[in-house]
Design a protein around this motif. Structure first.
Motif, PDB file in Angstrom:
ATOM      1  N   GLU A 126       0.812  -1.208   0.000  1.00 58.31           N
ATOM      2  CA  GLU A 126       0.000   0.000   0.000  1.00 58.31           C
ATOM      3  C   GLU A 126       0.841   1.251   0.000  1.00 58.31           C
ATOM      4  O   GLU A 126       1.994   1.236   0.405  1.00 58.31           O
ATOM      5  N   ALA A 127       0.212   2.318  -0.476  1.00 60.51           N
ATOM      6  CA  ALA A 127       0.795   3.652  -0.431  1.00 60.51           C
ATOM      7  C   ALA A 127      -0.314   4.604   0.002  1.00 60.51           C
ATOM      8  O   ALA A 127      -1.502   4.333  -0.224  1.00 60.51           O
ATOM      9  N   HIS A 128       0.063   5.716   0.632  1.00 66.25           N
ATOM     10  CA  HIS A 128      -0.908   6.689   1.132  1.00 66.25           C
ATOM     11  C   HIS A 128      -0.579   8.073   0.595  1.00 66.25           C
ATOM     12  O   HIS A 128       0.591   8.429   0.470  1.00 66.25           O
ATOM     13  N   ILE A 129      -1.642   8.813   0.301  1.00 58.68           N
ATOM     14  CA  ILE A 129      -1.478  10.181  -0.168  1.00 58.68           C
ATOM     15  C   ILE A 129      -2.397  11.099   0.638  1.00 58.68           C
ATOM     16  O   ILE A 129      -3.392  10.649   1.212  1.00 58.68           O
ATOM     17  N   VAL A 130      -2.023  12.367   0.690  1.00 52.32           N
ATOM     18  CA  VAL A 130      -2.828  13.383   1.355  1.00 52.32           C
ATOM     19  C   VAL A 130      -3.505  14.219   0.274  1.00 52.32           C
ATOM     20  O   VAL A 130      -2.863  14.610  -0.701  1.00 52.32           O
ATOM     21  N   VAL A 131      -4.813  14.472   0.449  1.00 46.96           N
ATOM     22  CA  VAL A 131      -5.592  15.197  -0.555  1.00 46.96           C
ATOM     23  C   VAL A 131      -6.271  16.407   0.079  1.00 46.96           C
ATOM     24  O   VAL A 131      -6.474  16.456   1.298  1.00 46.96           O
ATOM     25  N   ARG A 139      -9.077  -7.589  -4.685  1.00 49.57           N
ATOM     26  CA  ARG A 139      -9.225  -7.260  -3.263  1.00 49.57           C
ATOM     27  C   ARG A 139      -8.147  -7.991  -2.454  1.00 49.57           C
ATOM     28  O   ARG A 139      -7.931  -9.177  -2.633  1.00 49.57           O
ATOM     29  N   GLY A 140      -7.474  -7.236  -1.598  1.00 52.46           N
ATOM     30  CA  GLY A 140      -6.464  -7.820  -0.738  1.00 52.46           C
ATOM     31  C   GLY A 140      -5.063  -7.839  -1.310  1.00 52.46           C
ATOM     32  O   GLY A 140      -4.137  -8.287  -0.655  1.00 52.46           O
ATOM     33  N   CYS A 141      -4.882  -7.357  -2.546  1.00 54.87           N
ATOM     34  CA  CYS A 141      -3.552  -7.406  -3.167  1.00 54.87           C
ATOM     35  C   CYS A 141      -2.760  -6.120  -2.993  1.00 54.87           C
ATOM     36  O   CYS A 141      -1.595  -6.162  -2.608  1.00 54.87           O
ATOM     37  N   GLN A 142      -3.372  -4.986  -3.290  1.00 57.68           N
ATOM     38  CA  GLN A 142      -2.698  -3.706  -3.141  1.00 57.68           C
ATOM     39  C   GLN A 142      -3.733  -2.650  -2.787  1.00 57.68           C
ATOM     40  O   GLN A 142      -4.884  -2.750  -3.199  1.00 57.68           O
ATOM     41  N   MET A 143      -3.288  -1.630  -2.044  1.00 61.45           N
ATOM     42  CA  MET A 143      -4.225  -0.629  -1.550  1.00 61.45           C
ATOM     43  C   MET A 143      -3.648   0.774  -1.673  1.00 61.45           C
ATOM     44  O   MET A 143      -2.440   0.980  -1.567  1.00 61.45           O
ATOM     45  N   LEU A 144      -4.561   1.719  -1.882  1.00 61.09           N
ATOM     46  CA  LEU A 144      -4.229   3.135  -1.852  1.00 61.09           C
ATOM     47  C   LEU A 144      -5.017   3.763  -0.715  1.00 61.09           C
ATOM     48  O   LEU A 144      -6.239   3.649  -0.665  1.00 61.09           O
ATOM     49  N   GLY A 145      -4.323   4.413   0.217  1.00 55.25           N
ATOM     50  CA  GLY A 145      -4.960   5.162   1.293  1.00 55.25           C
ATOM     51  C   GLY A 145      -4.992   6.631   0.932  1.00 55.25           C
ATOM     52  O   GLY A 145      -3.979   7.190   0.508  1.00 55.25           O
ATOM     53  N   VAL A 146      -6.163   7.260   1.060  1.00 55.84           N
ATOM     54  CA  VAL A 146      -6.342   8.665   0.713  1.00 55.84           C
ATOM     55  C   VAL A 146      -6.802   9.387   1.981  1.00 55.84           C
ATOM     56  O   VAL A 146      -7.842   9.051   2.551  1.00 55.84           O
ATOM     57  N   TRP A 147      -6.027  10.367   2.430  1.00 48.92           N
ATOM     58  CA  TRP A 147      -6.270  11.077   3.688  1.00 48.92           C
ATOM     59  C   TRP A 147      -6.535  12.551   3.415  1.00 48.92           C
ATOM     60  O   TRP A 147      -5.792  13.187   2.671  1.00 48.92           O
ATOM     61  N   ALA A 148      -7.564  13.092   4.043  1.00 53.56           N
ATOM     62  CA  ALA A 148      -7.810  14.528   3.934  1.00 53.56           C
ATOM     63  C   ALA A 148      -6.645  15.272   4.576  1.00 53.56           C
ATOM     64  O   ALA A 148      -6.096  14.832   5.588  1.00 53.56           O
ATOM     65  N   GLY A 151      -4.276  17.121   6.762  1.00 53.70           N
ATOM     66  CA  GLY A 151      -4.291  17.346   8.205  1.00 53.70           C
ATOM     67  C   GLY A 151      -4.783  16.163   9.009  1.00 53.70           C
ATOM     68  O   GLY A 151      -4.636  16.144  10.212  1.00 53.70           O
ATOM     69  N   SER A 152      -5.347  15.132   8.370  1.00 46.32           N
ATOM     70  CA  SER A 152      -5.871  13.999   9.131  1.00 46.32           C
ATOM     71  C   SER A 152      -4.959  12.791   9.093  1.00 46.32           C
ATOM     72  O   SER A 152      -5.139  11.853   9.846  1.00 46.32           O
ATOM     73  N   SER A 153      -3.994  12.786   8.209  1.00 44.95           N
ATOM     74  CA  SER A 153      -3.143  11.622   8.053  1.00 44.95           C
ATOM     75  C   SER A 153      -2.339  11.373   9.322  1.00 44.95           C
ATOM     76  O   SER A 153      -1.827  12.306   9.928  1.00 44.95           O
ATOM     77  N   PRO A 154      -2.212  10.107   9.742  1.00 44.57           N
ATOM     78  CA  PRO A 154      -1.499   9.821  10.994  1.00 44.57           C
ATOM     79  C   PRO A 154      -0.018  10.134  10.915  1.00 44.57           C
ATOM     80  O   PRO A 154       0.621  10.357  11.927  1.00 44.57           O
ATOM     81  N   GLN A 155       0.541  10.173   9.718  1.00 46.47           N
ATOM     82  CA  GLN A 155       1.968  10.419   9.583  1.00 46.47           C
ATOM     83  C   GLN A 155       2.290  11.865   9.230  1.00 46.47           C
ATOM     84  O   GLN A 155       3.419  12.196   8.991  1.00 46.47           O
ATOM     85  N   LYS A 156       1.290  12.728   9.195  1.00 48.62           N
ATOM     86  CA  LYS A 156       1.423  14.164   8.896  1.00 48.62           C
ATOM     87  C   LYS A 156       2.242  14.391   7.630  1.00 48.62           C
ATOM     88  O   LYS A 156       1.764  14.085   6.573  1.00 48.62           O
ATOM     89  N   VAL A 157       3.475  14.888   7.711  1.00 48.24           N
ATOM     90  CA  VAL A 157       4.228  15.211   6.504  1.00 48.24           C
ATOM     91  C   VAL A 157       5.111  14.074   6.021  1.00 48.24           C
ATOM     92  O   VAL A 157       5.797  14.210   5.037  1.00 48.24           O
ATOM     93  N   THR A 158       5.094  12.955   6.722  1.00 48.64           N
ATOM     94  CA  THR A 158       5.882  11.811   6.276  1.00 48.64           C
ATOM     95  C   THR A 158       5.001  10.882   5.463  1.00 48.64           C
ATOM     96  O   THR A 158       3.789  11.032   5.420  1.00 48.64           O
TER      97      THR A 158
END
Length: 164
Positions: free
Chosen positions: A9-14, A49-58, A60-67
């Motif tokens: 998975e990878a996460h982005i801030v939007v 389902r279950g293979c790869q995921m994209l996390g999209v965070w509003a 200011g809400s992401s748990p890792q902030k700027v990381t």
């Protein structure tokens, strides 16, 4: 040494979560797996389902902030062994809330076993293994031991089957 199988998975801030959900779900065709309104985040399956995921965070809400946050797919055995293996190399294993831990957690909605840790720049990294159990979003995030107690008769026999 933990053998990484693939990027999970990878996460982005939007800027706007609702707009991004429409974009990724309706325009790109990704399957919306789960939304957590309290954390202002949505998670999309990429491919099966279950293979790869994209996390999209509003913003200011992401748990890792700027990381960043990257998850690596491994076996269940590797997730369960990760706290001790990481600690042996001087890396602090973390639970879902970023607290030091000696045990893996299970994210019920997926479900997947995970252990988190940080790289030298503070990026949140994760070892994750999808479980073949039925999703249990109502259980939230719990320790591996608690997941096992709630799943009587389960064993690790399914843990090395490739899901992807």
């Amino acid at each position: 040494m933990t053998t990484i199988q693939h990027l999970f998975e990878a996460h982005i801030v939007v800027a706007n979560l609702d707009t991004s959900v429409v974009f990724y779900r309706d325009l790109l065709g990704l399957e919306l797996g789960h939304t957590t309104p309290d954390r202002q985040a949505s998670f999309f399956w990429i491919g099966a389902r279950g293979c790869q995921m994209l996390g999209v965070w509003a913003s200011g809400s992401s748990p890792q902030k700027v990381t960043g946050h990257i998850a690596f797919a491994v076996t269940v055995e590797d997730v369960l062994a990760a706290p001790q293996a990481l600690r042996a190399t001087g890396i602090a294993p973390l639970d879902f809330d970023g607290r030091p831990t000696d045990v893996a957690v299970v994210i019920g909605w997926m479900p997947a076993a995970s252990v988190f840790f940080r790289d030298p720049d503070g990026h949140l990294l994760e070892y994750v293994a999808m479980l073949s159990d039925a999703p249990r979003p109502e259980w939230g995030v719990l320790t591996w031991d608690e997941w096992q107690r709630r799943q009587p008769g389960r064993s690790l026999e399914y843990s090395n089957r490739p899901i992807c």
